[in-house]
Scaffold this motif. Structure first.
Motif, mmCIF file in Angstrom:
data_model
loop_
_atom_site.group_PDB
_atom_site.id
_atom_site.type_symbol
_atom_site.label_atom_id
_atom_site.label_comp_id
_atom_site.label_asym_id
_atom_site.label_seq_id
_atom_site.Cartn_x
_atom_site.Cartn_y
_atom_site.Cartn_z
ATOM 1 N N PRO A 156 0.656 -1.156 -0.070
ATOM 2 C CA PRO A 156 0.093 -0.039 -0.061
ATOM 3 C C PRO A 156 0.705 1.098 0.068
ATOM 4 O O PRO A 156 2.094 1.282 0.107
ATOM 5 N N GLY A 157 0.215 2.472 -0.142
ATOM 6 C CA GLY A 157 0.748 3.568 -0.174
ATOM 7 C C GLY A 157 0.456 4.553 -1.509
ATOM 8 O O GLY A 157 -0.029 5.580 -1.312
ATOM 9 N N HIS A 158 0.528 3.860 -2.730
ATOM 10 C CA HIS A 158 0.132 4.449 -3.711
ATOM 11 C C HIS A 158 -1.392 4.315 -3.864
ATOM 12 O O HIS A 158 -2.310 4.977 -4.312
ATOM 13 N N ALA A 159 -1.769 2.857 -3.507
ATOM 14 C CA ALA A 159 -3.145 2.627 -3.406
ATOM 15 C C ALA A 159 -3.391 1.282 -2.683
ATOM 16 O O ALA A 159 -2.316 0.816 -2.276
ATOM 17 N N THR A 198 4.914 8.606 -7.388
ATOM 18 C CA THR A 198 3.467 8.897 -7.860
ATOM 19 C C THR A 198 2.720 8.906 -6.664
ATOM 20 O O THR A 198 2.168 7.924 -6.076
ATOM 21 N N THR A 199 1.810 10.055 -6.568
ATOM 22 C CA THR A 199 0.794 10.264 -5.585
ATOM 23 C C THR A 199 -0.603 10.405 -6.114
ATOM 24 O O THR A 199 -1.138 11.090 -5.499
ATOM 25 N N SER A 200 -0.588 9.924 -7.255
ATOM 26 C CA SER A 200 -2.022 10.202 -7.782
ATOM 27 C C SER A 200 -2.988 9.900 -7.006
ATOM 28 O O SER A 200 -3.057 8.904 -6.302
ATOM 29 N N ASN A 301 0.131 14.136 -9.291
ATOM 30 C CA ASN A 301 0.931 14.067 -7.942
ATOM 31 C C ASN A 301 0.149 15.280 -7.214
ATOM 32 O O ASN A 301 -0.273 15.144 -5.891
ATOM 33 N N ALA A 302 -0.028 16.381 -7.652
ATOM 34 C CA ALA A 302 -0.557 17.586 -7.040
ATOM 35 C C ALA A 302 -2.184 17.298 -6.579
ATOM 36 O O ALA A 302 -2.332 17.465 -5.334
ATOM 37 N N TRP A 308 -5.188 13.680 -0.161
ATOM 38 C CA TRP A 308 -4.558 13.256 1.081
ATOM 39 C C TRP A 308 -4.670 14.332 2.169
ATOM 40 O O TRP A 308 -5.011 14.290 3.382
ATOM 41 N N LEU A 309 -4.157 15.664 1.592
ATOM 42 C CA LEU A 309 -4.376 16.870 2.662
ATOM 43 C C LEU A 309 -5.849 16.930 3.242
ATOM 44 O O LEU A 309 -6.049 17.340 4.587
ATOM 45 N N ASP A 310 -6.799 16.955 2.278
ATOM 46 C CA ASP A 310 -8.184 17.110 2.957
ATOM 47 C C ASP A 310 -8.826 15.795 3.681
ATOM 48 O O ASP A 310 -9.353 16.103 4.460
#
Length: 318
Positions: A156-159, A198-200, A301-302, A308-310
């Motif tokens: 996990p981590g990306h998804a 990659t943080t999509s 990524n943005a 993630w922030l929200d």
């Protein structure tokens, strides 16, 4: 097929998604039997079957279609592909199996990110896979391809529905998106790879991602087979740099949290970060080349960092 690694029976297939050498699927061949790892979109099917034919094999030789996760650039063509493979079974993370049987929610989520026009252009129709042909792969699952063991690890981590595949024969991981992305035009003059995480959208989690990267490196692999794009070595160095970048990206996201121009600011900050890291690596691309090569990924990524922030704000009440 890379002649230097022909003995391992691993074929890199350019799925043609977005641009050349952007999105790969892999064909593993062992004693006349075959497995695909990821498959790209429905538009990739001609390339997949051309790779089979080049190995002297037909559709009946494919035993497994293994998905690292169910994002559509990896799995969008799975349903259409399975219709053409009479003996194949689809192997997928337990959290992703339902989305392959009924892809409606998956398509709706991707449409929310990309829009209807882009979905039609890039992905085409996403069709279901019959439930009887879908096999779940919890952490530690081993399947065999003509006696060749392929180990599935929960990463996990990306998804949260992501697995990576360990191939003991080649001492390599098929990493999907867990080990980031690395394009050859960003290599240094000696061919050493430069990679970014990659943080999509929508399931980026920094601590699980860093733990997954460390777990992959712990096997001291000879190579990593990335979906974006191709075979890379030097896993220990690349993994350490990916972890550093995850922390830097999280710091940028937190700095952007309360800005009225959050998305635009974060896009620019990420572009600057990657250009700086690429320059330190000795990439041949230069700042403009880095931004051009990573344009799609910077935007995604943005978006993923903002999701993630929200989510963190809701969790902490901040």
């Amino acid at each position: 097929m890379d002649p230097a690694h022909a003995a391992h029976g691993i074929v890199t297939i350019d799925t043609g998604f977005q641009r050349p050498r952007f999105d790969a699927a892999y064909l593993i061949v062992e004693n006349g039997r075959a497995a695909f790892v990821d498959c790209g979109t429905r538009h990739a099917l001609p390339a997949l079957f051309a790779a089979l034919e080049a190995q002297g094999l037909g559709a009946e030789a494919v035993d497994w279609v293994i998905l690292t996760h169910v994002h559509l650039d990896h799995a969008g063509g799975a349903g259409a592909l399975m219709r053409e493979l009479p003996h194949a079974r689809l192997l997928v993370h337990p959290r992703g199996a339902a989305h392959m049987v009924d892809p409606a929610r998956l398509v709706a989520g991707a449409t929310a990110v990309y829009g209807e026009a882009e979905m039609a252009r890039s992905y085409g129709e996403v069709v279901p896979v019959p439930a009887a042909r879908v096999y779940e792969a919890p952490d530690g699952t081993v399947v065999e391809l003509a006696g060749r063991p392929l180990l599935c690890a929960d990463t996990p981590g990306h998804a949260r529905h992501h697995l990576c595949v360990w191939d003991a024969r080649s001492r390599s991981w098929f990493t999907g998106d867990t080990f980031g992305l690395s394009y050859r035009e960003l290599d240094d003059a000696q061919g050493r790879p430069f990679a970014i995480p990659t943080t999509s959208p929508v399931q980026f989690e920094p601590e699980p991602l860093k733990a997954s990267i460390r777990a992959l490196c712990a096997r001291e692999p000879d190579a990593m087979y990335l979906t974006h794009y191709g075979r890379i070595g030097d896993a220990a160095r690349v993994g350490a740099e990916l972890i550093e970048q995850v922390d830097a990206m999280v710091a940028l996201a937190r700095a952007a949290r309360d800005r009225p121009d959050r998305h635009a600011w974060l896009v620019e900050a990420l572009a600057a970060l990657y250009a700086e890291c690429a320059a330190a690596h000795g990439s041949r691309a230069g700042a403009a080349g880095v931004r051009a090569a990573l344009a799609i990924d910077i935007e995604l990524n943005a978006q993923g960092l903002e999701v993630w922030l929200d989510r963190e704000a809701k969790r902490t009440g901040g």
